[in-house]
Scaffold this active site. Sequence first.
Site, PDB file in Angstrom:
ATOM      1  NE  ARG A  73      -3.706   0.176   2.379  1.00 26.45           N
ATOM      2  CZ  ARG A  73      -4.441   0.416   3.461  1.00 26.45           C
ATOM      3  NH1 ARG A  73      -4.617  -0.552   4.356  1.00 26.45           N
ATOM      4  NH2 ARG A  73      -5.001   1.585   3.648  1.00 26.45           N
ATOM      5  CD  GLN A 104     -14.500   6.048   7.321  1.00 21.86           C
ATOM      6  OE1 GLN A 104     -14.794   4.902   7.612  1.00 21.86           O
ATOM      7  NE2 GLN A 104     -15.175   6.740   6.412  1.00 21.86           N
ATOM      8  CG  HIS A 122      -9.645   4.495  10.384  1.00 19.94           C
ATOM      9  ND1 HIS A 122     -10.422   3.971   9.370  1.00 19.94           N
ATOM     10  CD2 HIS A 122     -10.447   4.546  11.478  1.00 19.94           C
ATOM     11  CE1 HIS A 122     -11.638   3.717   9.841  1.00 19.94           C
ATOM     12  NE2 HIS A 122     -11.685   4.069  11.107  1.00 19.94           N
ATOM     13  CB  CYS A 151      11.834   0.218  17.696  1.00 24.73           C
ATOM     14  SG  CYS A 151      12.017   1.779  18.577  1.00 24.73           S
ATOM     15  CB  SER A 193     -18.820   1.318   2.226  1.00 25.52           C
ATOM     16  OG  SER A 193     -17.896   1.034   3.262  1.00 25.52           O
ATOM     17  CB  ALA A 235     -15.409  12.307  -4.287  1.00 24.91           C
TER      18      ALA A 235
HETATM   19  P1  OAD Z   1     -14.870   1.327   1.314  1.00 26.89           P
HETATM   20  O1  OAD Z   1     -13.999   0.639   0.329  1.00 26.89           O
HETATM   21  O2  OAD Z   1     -15.626   0.492   2.261  1.00 26.89           O
HETATM   22  O3  OAD Z   1     -15.937   2.232   0.528  1.00 26.89           O
HETATM   23  C1  OAD Z   1     -15.532   3.091  -0.492  1.00 26.89           C
HETATM   24  C2  OAD Z   1     -16.755   3.838  -0.998  1.00 26.89           C
HETATM   25  O4  OAD Z   1     -16.334   4.777  -1.965  1.00 26.89           O
HETATM   26  C3  OAD Z   1     -17.818   2.950  -1.658  1.00 26.89           C
HETATM   27  O5  OAD Z   1     -19.085   3.228  -1.078  1.00 26.89           O
HETATM   28  C4  OAD Z   1     -17.782   3.395  -3.123  1.00 26.89           C
HETATM   29  O6  OAD Z   1     -19.076   3.372  -3.738  1.00 26.89           O
HETATM   30  C5  OAD Z   1     -17.272   4.811  -3.009  1.00 26.89           C
HETATM   31  N1  OAD Z   1     -16.561   5.338  -4.182  1.00 26.89           N
HETATM   32  C6  OAD Z   1     -15.790   4.689  -5.084  1.00 26.89           C
HETATM   33  N2  OAD Z   1     -15.275   5.547  -5.987  1.00 26.89           N
HETATM   34  C7  OAD Z   1     -15.727   6.780  -5.631  1.00 26.89           C
HETATM   35  C8  OAD Z   1     -15.542   8.097  -6.159  1.00 26.89           C
HETATM   36  N3  OAD Z   1     -14.779   8.331  -7.229  1.00 26.89           N
HETATM   37  N4  OAD Z   1     -16.155   9.128  -5.534  1.00 26.89           N
HETATM   38  C9  OAD Z   1     -16.932   8.919  -4.435  1.00 26.89           C
HETATM   39  N5  OAD Z   1     -17.134   7.704  -3.902  1.00 26.89           N
HETATM   40  C10 OAD Z   1     -16.544   6.648  -4.486  1.00 26.89           C
HETATM   41  O7  OAD Z   1     -13.947   2.403   2.064  1.00 26.89           O
HETATM   42  P2  OAD Z   1     -14.207   3.136   3.455  1.00 26.89           P
HETATM   43  O8  OAD Z   1     -15.647   3.403   3.656  1.00 26.89           O
HETATM   44  O9  OAD Z   1     -13.276   4.267   3.524  1.00 26.89           O
HETATM   45  O10 OAD Z   1     -10.373   0.587   7.863  1.00 26.89           O
HETATM   46  O11 OAD Z   1     -13.746   2.016   4.463  1.00 26.89           O
HETATM   47  C11 OAD Z   1     -13.792   2.272   5.834  1.00 26.89           C
HETATM   48  C12 OAD Z   1     -12.706   1.531   6.522  1.00 26.89           C
HETATM   49  O12 OAD Z   1     -12.783   0.155   6.201  1.00 26.89           O
HETATM   50  C13 OAD Z   1     -11.286   1.921   6.089  1.00 26.89           C
HETATM   51  O13 OAD Z   1     -10.806   3.060   6.757  1.00 26.89           O
HETATM   52  C14 OAD Z   1     -10.500   0.687   6.419  1.00 26.89           C
HETATM   53  C15 OAD Z   1     -11.440  -0.327   5.845  1.00 26.89           C
HETATM   54  O14 OAD Z   1     -11.352  -1.632   6.237  1.00 26.89           O
HETATM   55  C16 OAD Z   1      -9.371  -0.117   8.403  1.00 26.89           C
HETATM   56  O15 OAD Z   1      -8.505  -0.670   7.749  1.00 26.89           O
HETATM   57  C17 OAD Z   1      -9.406  -0.123   9.908  1.00 26.89           C
END
Ligand code: OAD
Length: 249
Positions: A73, A104, A122, A151, A193, A235
């Site tokens: 990543r 996040q 996060h 470390c 999401s 977005a």
């Molecule tokens: P997700 O991968 O769960 O969701 C990404 C969202 O972005 C989805 O709802 C897509 O429809 C949307 N999406 C995709 N392309 C887009 C665009 N160009 N413009 C707007 N929206 C778009 O990612 P997160 O919700 O960020 O945590 O996930 C939350 C957390 O789950 C992360 O921080 C991570 C993950 O597991 C940890 O690792 C603790």
Amino acid sequence: MTVDLAPIAPYFSDLRAGRPLAVLTGAGVSAESGLPTFRGPGGIWEGERAEELATPGAFARDPVKVWRFYSWRREKLRAARPNEAHLALARLEATLPRMTLITQNVDGLHAAAGSRHPIELHGSLLRDRCSGCGHVSPAPDQPFESLPPRCPLCAGLLRPDVVWFGESLPYDAWQAAEAAAEESAVFLVVGTSSVVAPASSLGIIAARAGAHLFEINPEATPIAPLAEGVFRAKASTVMSALATALGAA
Ligand code: OAD
């Protein structure tokens, strides 16, 4: 593509006058920078179990496997630049009297775009933290020569300074995010999401406290029924239009 901002336009004068805007972002905001989202087709968790890569238990069992994942990543991150969604949010922040940006994401792209104080719920992939003494250090520019890294102070195992499943969010970050949600007049949920708690509860907290809630996401999510309006577009498209409409061109 033109965006019909009519659902949110009635609140523009309030925001210009200093009523607070809060924005929660997720991986979708960085998708247009070439960083994969987590869920859905081609997402990071497709074919992977988060419990084997992003939990304290996974790190204790197999730190090299976890580090390979985060090193991959980081490599993608090194090639990534902020996109128009990040840039428009930074312009908005510089223009509106009161705006809080909560993310996040661990990619640092909001700060790279010029946002001054993004609340990183996060953590950050741009930092390492010693799992022994807690020392925090910037991630090196180059990949580690051998994994897992140690470390420099106490030779404990280094880990990325991110929040894993099963861990608490940084206390100060969460307090600030919750307060911003509670006092916001308008709350935008962008590119997430809305399934990972507690971040997913911020929109709910805001709506319950009286904020006008809007979702910006090409797909519907569980927060959508609570939203006063939804923008089913990328977005970059929506944030750019919004920034321009609010005088943050
Ligand atoms: P997700 O991968 O769960 O969701 C990404 C969202 O972005 C989805 O709802 C897509 O429809 C949307 N999406 C995709 N392309 C887009 C665009 N160009 N413009 C707007 N929206 C778009 O990612 P997160 O919700 O960020 O945590 O996930 C939350 C957390 O789950 C992360 O921080 C991570 C993950 O597991 C940890 O690792 C603790």
